[in-house]
Write an enzyme that holds these catalytic residues in place. Structure first.
Site, PDB file in Angstrom:
ATOM      1  N   LYS A 285       0.807  -1.225   0.000  1.00 47.21           N
ATOM      2  CA  LYS A 285       0.000   0.000   0.000  1.00 47.21           C
ATOM      3  C   LYS A 285       0.839   1.273   0.000  1.00 47.21           C
ATOM      4  CE  LYS A 285      -4.221  -1.917   2.046  1.00 47.21           C
ATOM      5  NZ  LYS A 285      -5.252  -1.754   3.090  1.00 47.21           N
TER       6      LYS A 285
ATOM      7  N   ASP B 207     -10.358   2.401   2.278  1.00 46.85           N
ATOM      8  CA  ASP B 207     -10.580   1.650   3.520  1.00 46.85           C
ATOM      9  C   ASP B 207     -11.468   2.431   4.481  1.00 46.85           C
ATOM     10  OD1 ASP B 207      -9.173  -0.637   2.837  1.00 46.85           O
ATOM     11  OD2 ASP B 207      -7.280   0.089   3.650  1.00 46.85           O
TER      12      ASP B 207
END
Length: 471
Positions: A264, A301
């Site tokens: 990420k 997220d």
């Protein structure tokens, strides 16, 4: 329209399914080795060899299936004037990879269409594949791991599963997979305009490891339910080759990617344009190829968490009071930002390693106070939201030792874990009258923005999808 693919290749079958094209799949079982040997002896050009192999397959099936459209396909590899097909043995594969290591070869893909035993159309594509240097030990490990997958592939590699074998690729994803779906669709649409087809769009989930990912199930469900021409796969990329592989995959036709552990932060660094959410979180879980060719990095997220929380609770009020967040990993970072953006006035952050929590808090906001792990129960009477972002309590992981005796009964308790669907933390919170929110919804909702960006339609999260992902 009756369509037959003269191949048993699972990858080519997947391409036709992604293009929403119903077809039969029949293995033509021709003697490829002898045909190649004969044509090579006649010094036939490599593209003619690939074309002839594809033609033999289509003709054999077409003779047995009059009135059907039959697609024949084949591939050969050309390096330094030598022509290679499928490797005959693990030893042959090792020898092939040793020769190709650090070199550029051509992958020739031939597709033909027959009907009533007559050729109607043919197409040849040439992809240039530059393989990275591989040590003998790497080659041995590759053969041991992948032999069963690649023994039916020209050159002995499976680009779909191991694109990191290559440093530079000039070609199209579908050509490399062996089925030039764009030109095929163009021909079929010309000759069957009543049934329009579209070239599939491509997306993937990238991680290391990645076999456990539920994302292909989720996105596959959305593609099928909305009758969208597209494909979504899982690709394992080692961290050291993440950036080069992602850029290469964009070059061969991908619209974008979901990104998971451990990539990420690398995904954020790779992006040309970064969303405010990704900037604040310091990581990207979504990459999108923009119309101008640039790469946009986003982090969904927090969106997934908040959308799930709000959909599951009618009473939660972020401004009601402080929150308690357990854990200081990547997920915690996204949750902290989401809670603060929603209006939570203060957050207590608690992690087994205090230093990591302090580093995270200093990165994000002065509204975050770090407390010791052993003090998490003491803070419970004053908080209105509790979120577990650790893996404690997950199936196969140690239990989360957390006594909720003194919890504020007006608090909402959320757990990002979805295996089991209801963790012990949620059971204990429910027993004390608290609202509870499980983790499966966050997984489903966080995938929606990326899907819309890649495939052009906003999907829906429903019970059918949840049941599918939980199987």
């Amino acid at each position: 329209m009756d369509l037959i693919l003269a191949s048993q290749s699972a990858t080519r079958r997947r391409i036709l399914n992604a293009a929403r094209m119903d077809a039969q799949f029949i293995s033509p079982q021709i003697d490829e080795e002898n045909i190649m040997r004969s044509l090579s002896a006649e010094q036939a050009p490599p593209r003619d060899i690939a074309d002839t192999l594809a033609e033999h397959k289509a003709l054999k099936i077409s003779r047995k299936n009059p009135n059907s459209w039959v697609i024949g396909c084949d591939q050969i590899l050309v390096f330094e004037g030598e022509i290679s097909g499928k490797p005959a043995s693990p030893e042959a594969l090792k020898a092939s990879l040793s020769r190709l290591s650090g070199q550029t070869h051509r992958l020739i893909t031939a597709n033909v269409i027959y009907k009533d035993s007559k050729p109607l159309w043919r197409h040849i594509s040439i992809s240039h594949m530059s393989m990275r240097c591989m040590s003998p030990a790497e080659i041995d490990a590759y053969v041991e791991t992948h032999w069963q997958d690649v023994k039916q592939s020209a050159g002995g590699y499976h680009f779909e599963k191991t694109p990191d074998l290559f440093t530079v690729v000039r070609g199209n994803w579908f050509d490399i997979m062996g089925l030039s779906i764009g030109p095929i669709i163009g021909f079929l649409n010309q000759n069957h305009p009543s049934i329009p087809f579209q070239t599939p769009k491509l997306a993937a989930i990238l991680g290391h490891p990645i076999a456990q990912s539920k994302s292909p199930l989720m996105h596959g469900h959305w593609l099928k339910k909305n009758q969208i021409s597209g494909d979504y796969i899982a690709i394992d990329i080692p961290p050291s080759r993440f950036e080069s592989t992602v850029r290469m995959l964009f070059d061969v036709g991908f619209s974008g990617f979901n990104v998971t552990i451990p990539h990420k932060e690398k995904a954020l660094a790779l992006a040309d344009d970064i969303s405010p959410e990704a900037q604040r979180i310091g990581a990207a879980n979504t990459l999108i190829k923009m119309d101008n060719g640039k790469i946009r990095g986003d982090n969904t997220d927090g969106y997934g968490f908040m959308t799930n929380l709000i959909s599951q609770s009618n009473t939660w009020q972020p401004a009601a009071g402080p929150s308690l967040v357990l854990g200081a990993g990547g997920a915690a970072r996204a949750i902290l930002v989401a809670l603060l953006d929603a209006g939570v006035p203060k957050i207590y952050l608690c992690n087994r390693t205090r230093d990591r929590a302090e580093d995270l808090a200093s990165d994000i906001s002065d509204c975050i106070e770090v407390i010791d792990w052993q003090d998490k129960e003491e803070i419970l009477p004053k908080v209105f939201t509790v979120v577990n972002t650790t893996s404690l309590g997950m199936t196969g992981k140690p239990a989360l030792e957390f006594d909720l005796t003194n919890i504020n009964p007006r608090a909402l308790v959320a757990d990002l874990i979805y295996a089991p669907l209801e963790t012990q933390l949620l059971k204990d919170a429910r027993a004390r009258g608290c609202d509870v929110v499980g983790g499966i919804g966050m997984l489903l909702h966080q995938g929606m923005p990326g899907f819309e960006a890649w495939f052009g339609m906003r999907p829906a999260v429903d019970e059918e999808l949840e049941a599918l992902v939980l199987t």
